[in-house]
Every structure is written in structure tokens, then in C-alpha cells.
Enzyme design. Structure first.
Site, short mmCIF file in Angstrom:
data_model
loop_
_atom_site.label_atom_id
_atom_site.label_comp_id
_atom_site.label_asym_id
_atom_site.label_seq_id
_atom_site.Cartn_x
_atom_site.Cartn_y
_atom_site.Cartn_z
N ASP A 50 0.75 -1.20 -0.12
CA ASP A 50 -0.04 -0.10 0.14
C ASP A 50 0.92 1.17 -0.08
O ASP A 50 0.86 2.22 -0.58
CB ASP A 50 -0.91 -0.05 1.37
CG ASP A 50 -1.87 -1.13 1.01
OD1 ASP A 50 -2.65 -1.26 -0.09
OD2 ASP A 50 -2.23 -1.88 2.22
N GLU A 124 -5.82 10.15 3.98
CA GLU A 124 -6.16 11.06 5.10
C GLU A 124 -5.03 12.12 5.09
O GLU A 124 -4.07 12.01 4.65
CB GLU A 124 -5.94 10.46 6.59
CG GLU A 124 -4.59 10.02 7.10
CD GLU A 124 -3.67 8.64 6.48
OE1 GLU A 124 -2.83 8.99 6.00
OE2 GLU A 124 -4.19 7.64 6.90
N THR A 163 -9.90 2.56 6.38
CA THR A 163 -9.37 1.43 6.84
C THR A 163 -7.90 1.52 7.06
O THR A 163 -7.27 0.36 7.54
CB THR A 163 -9.32 0.23 5.77
OG1 THR A 163 -9.22 0.89 4.31
CG2 THR A 163 -11.10 -0.29 5.45
N ALA A 164 -7.36 2.61 7.04
CA ALA A 164 -5.92 2.35 7.53
C ALA A 164 -5.70 3.07 8.91
O ALA A 164 -6.19 2.78 9.80
CB ALA A 164 -5.20 3.67 6.26
N ASN A 166 -7.01 5.51 10.47
CA ASN A 166 -8.22 5.87 11.12
C ASN A 166 -8.76 4.69 11.81
O ASN A 166 -9.10 4.96 12.86
CB ASN A 166 -9.27 6.20 9.77
CG ASN A 166 -10.40 6.47 10.57
OD1 ASN A 166 -11.04 7.38 11.07
ND2 ASN A 166 -11.66 5.40 9.95
N SER A 168 -7.00 2.14 12.99
CA SER A 168 -6.12 1.92 14.09
C SER A 168 -6.44 2.88 15.36
O SER A 168 -6.43 2.52 16.66
CB SER A 168 -4.73 1.97 13.92
OG SER A 168 -4.29 1.33 12.88
P1 NAD Z 1 3.55 2.08 6.51
O1 NAD Z 1 4.27 1.13 5.69
O2 NAD Z 1 3.83 2.11 8.33
O3 NAD Z 1 1.94 1.67 6.53
C1 NAD Z 1 1.11 1.39 7.38
C2 NAD Z 1 0.20 0.32 7.29
O4 NAD Z 1 -1.12 0.89 6.67
C3 NAD Z 1 0.45 -0.79 6.18
O5 NAD Z 1 0.20 -2.03 6.68
C4 NAD Z 1 -0.23 -0.64 5.09
O6 NAD Z 1 -0.63 -1.71 4.31
C5 NAD Z 1 -1.75 0.12 5.76
N1 NAD Z 1 -2.68 0.77 4.82
C6 NAD Z 1 -2.26 1.95 3.77
N2 NAD Z 1 -3.27 2.36 3.48
C7 NAD Z 1 -4.36 1.61 3.82
C8 NAD Z 1 -5.88 1.49 3.48
N3 NAD Z 1 -6.45 2.32 2.69
N4 NAD Z 1 -6.54 0.34 3.89
C9 NAD Z 1 -6.02 -0.32 4.89
N5 NAD Z 1 -4.70 -0.51 5.01
C10 NAD Z 1 -3.81 0.61 4.78
O7 NAD Z 1 3.35 3.39 6.06
P2 NAD Z 1 3.34 3.85 4.43
O8 NAD Z 1 3.63 2.91 3.61
O9 NAD Z 1 4.16 5.22 4.31
O10 NAD Z 1 1.93 4.41 4.36
C11 NAD Z 1 0.99 5.54 4.89
C12 NAD Z 1 -0.23 5.41 5.51
O11 NAD Z 1 0.29 4.51 6.54
C13 NAD Z 1 -0.90 6.41 6.07
O12 NAD Z 1 -1.66 6.91 4.77
C14 NAD Z 1 -1.64 5.86 7.42
O13 NAD Z 1 -2.80 5.60 6.85
C15 NAD Z 1 -0.78 4.54 7.55
N6 NAD Z 1 -0.45 4.66 8.99
C16 NAD Z 1 -0.89 3.94 9.87
C17 NAD Z 1 -0.66 4.05 11.53
C18 NAD Z 1 -1.40 3.30 12.23
O14 NAD Z 1 -2.18 2.14 11.81
N7 NAD Z 1 -1.19 3.21 13.54
C19 NAD Z 1 0.10 5.13 11.78
C20 NAD Z 1 0.76 5.78 10.86
C21 NAD Z 1 0.55 5.76 9.44
#
Ligand code: NAD
Length: 267
Positions: A50, A124, A163-164, A166, A168
Site C-alpha cells: 500500500d 487521510e 481502513t488505514a 483511521n 487503528s
Molecule cells: P506503513 O508502511 O507504516 O503503512 C502502514 C500500514 O497501513 C500498512 O500495513 C499498509 O498496508 C496500511 N494501509 C495503508 N493504506 C491503507 C488503506 N487504505 N487501508 C488499509 N490499510 C492501509 O506506512 P506507509 O507505507 O508510508 O503508508 C502510509 C499510511 O500508513 C498512511 O496513509 C496511514 O494511513 C498509515 N499509518 C497507519 C498508522 C497506524 O495504523 N497506527 C500510523 C501511521 C500511518
């Protein structure tokens, strides 16, 4: 048939192997692979997870050309196919057996000393302190003041981004066919000193969120994060967040179903 596609890869060993396989299969298929965008490119293939897909969307500047993802990452929520489905992908694509999933971004317009800076996120926009202190944000909806938020920050998710990060944070999963914004608090404080909503709130597409950060304290540097990118401001007059007209199209095959995907990836 003479189609032109761009291949964008995460560059890992696995992704490089999948890219070679794809290039091999493209030979004689009537589909030509190139590395750069040109007006006759019809599709961008992302090989990775992703994160690679999000990177591609930003690198190409939301180009209005459909994307498809081959998952060599961990979760692969946006990715439609696995590496062993390349032949199926080429067959379906050549015969036009697919549909486009259209996903609108969320955008933030940051005003600072008369200058406007715009950010778009497919998943987001996050507004928080650039340091690890709490932030105080005056929040309005459709121009009317609602609350003074105090806590780590707020996240505004697009439907596709629900689903990202948000999710969590305890936010709701939204079917991406709905057009709405989800505003999710990050560690809101709720005491006799501070009061803010503790759950997500959902806004219709024609309403915007207004945010005025408190800049009176010494630690008021604000970080705006849009997907995996971020930018910091020393001083912000106000921020407006709304659903963007900019959107991304993902190729989905006949077997794609959003709720099946959610079930297979999360349960
Ligand atoms: P990353 O590699 O740390 O990715 C975080 C996780 O988010 C990965 O498992 C990825 O598969 C998943 N993900 C991304 N978009 C998704 C979606 N639309 N639906 C379901 N899962 C999704 O970080 P990155 O590769 O730079 O990706 C950036 C994204 O990481 C940000 O847009 C944010 O949504 C997500 N993120 C998640 C957390 C958390 O869950 N605590 C914290 C920071 C960022």
C-alpha cells in the site's frame, strides 16, 4: 491493440523479480511498458504494498490514469492482484473485463500569513504538533464553531482511507462508495479542563472542517501529514479540510468486493 503502461516498483528484491516476470509476459501481448508518463499511457502498474501505491499516486501527481497494484508488500489493501495472477490480469485487462473504483482524496488548505498551501491525501490528512506536546485546535463545521479540541491531534480520513490509520485509532470502516469525511480524534483529552468529542464524526461532502490552531504557547509548531508525507508550519492562521475533486481510479476485476476484502485482510 497497442496499449502503453507505466511500471512503478518498490525496488525490493521480490518486486524486482515480479517486475521481470511482468515484462516477460508483456512481450508479444500488444502492451508496451515504459518508465515515464506520457499522454498515451493508459495504466500505471504498482508493484509493492500500500505504501508503494500511495507513493506512486503522489509521485505521478494524481494523474487521472487508472492504477493497478500487484501486491509484494504485507497487507495490500489497495493492491488488486498477487504476483501469481499476472496472466489473469493481462487477459482481463486486454479484454476490458474490469471496472474502475473511483476514490476521492481529502484536501487541506493551510493559510499562513496570506499564503495558501494545499495538500491532498488519498487516505487521510493528520493535524498534530510537530513536537510531542498536545495541540489545542478550535474546530468549526460549515463555518460554525463546534469545539476546542485538546489532545494529540485530529485525523480526517477519506472514504478509502477509513481502513488505514483511521481504523487503528478506533474510527469506522466506510464503504468507499459513500462520499463523506470522517474526523477522528487522536488521544482527545476529556477532563474538567478540556472537553472534546471522543468518537469519530462523519461529515457530508459539501461541508468543510475549519481548524484554527492555538499559537499562543511556545511549542505550537504544527505538522500536516498527508498519507506518508508531511510538512511543518511555525505559524498557521487557519486550515480548511474538505473532500477533494481530485480522485484516483483503481482497476478492480469482477471478483472484487470491498467487504470481502475487509474480511480477508482484517478478520
Ligand atoms: P506503513 O508502511 O507504516 O503503512 C502502514 C500500514 O497501513 C500498512 O500495513 C499498509 O498496508 C496500511 N494501509 C495503508 N493504506 C491503507 C488503506 N487504505 N487501508 C488499509 N490499510 C492501509 O506506512 P506507509 O507505507 O508510508 O503508508 C502510509 C499510511 O500508513 C498512511 O496513509 C496511514 O494511513 C498509515 N499509518 C497507519 C498508522 C497506524 O495504523 N497506527 C500510523 C501511521 C500511518
Amino acid at each position: 491493440m497497442n496499449k502503453k503502461i507505466v511500471i512503478y516498483s518498490s525496488g525490493t528484491e521480490h518486486s524486482r523479480q515480479v517486475e521481470s516476470l511482468l515484462r516477460e509476459r508483456l512481450e508479444g501481448s500488444g502492451i508496451t511498458a515504459t518508465d515515464a508518463l506520457s499522454p498515451d499511457v493508459e495504466l500505471i502498474v504498482c508493484i509493492g504494498g500500500d505504501g508503494t501505491f500511495l507513493q506512486a499516486v503522489h509521485t505521478f501527481g494524481f494523474p487521472g490514469i487508472p492504477f493497478i497494484g500487484i501486491n509484494t508488500g504485507h497487507l495490500g489493501f489497495y493492491q488488486e492482484i498477487m504476483p501469481d495472477q499476472i496472466d489473469l490480469f493481462l487477459e482481463n485487462y486486454s479484454e476490458g473485463r474490469y471496472r474502475l473504483q473511483n476514490m476521492h482524496c481529502v484536501k487541506a488548505i493551510v493559510r499562513c500569513d496570506g499564503v495558501e498551501t494545499e495538500f491532498a491525501g488519498l487516505n487521510e490528512i493528520v493535524i498534530r504538533s510537530a513536537l510531542s506536546n498536545s495541540v489545542h485546535l478550535d474546530i468549526s463545521i460549515g463555518g460554525a464553531f463546534i469545539e476546542r479540541f485538546s489532545g494529540d491531534g485530529i485525523l480526517i480520513a477519506s472514504p478509502a482511507g477509513s481502513t488505514a490509520y483511521n481504523y487503528s485509532l478506533g474510527g469506522s470502516i466506510v464503504d468507499p462508495r459513500l462520499r463523506l469525511l470522517q474526523v477522528t480524534p487522536i488521544a482527545p483529552m476529556n477532563t474538567i479542563a478540556y472537553r472534546s468529542f471522543t468518537s469519530s464524526i462523519l461529515l457530508p461532502p459539501d461541508l468543510s472542517l475549519g481548524i484554527v490552531p492555538d499559537t499562543t504557547g511556545p511549542l505550537h509548531r504544527i505538522r500536516i501529514t498527508y498519507d506518508s508525507n508531511s510538512f511543518e508550519f511555525d505559524h498557521i492562521d487557519d486550515i480548511e479540510v474538505k473532500l477533494s475533486d481530485v480522485s484516483v481510479d483503481l482497476i478492480r476485476f469482477e471478483s472484487y468486493d470491498f467487504w470481502n476484502k475487509v474480511k480477508s485482510k482484517f478478520l
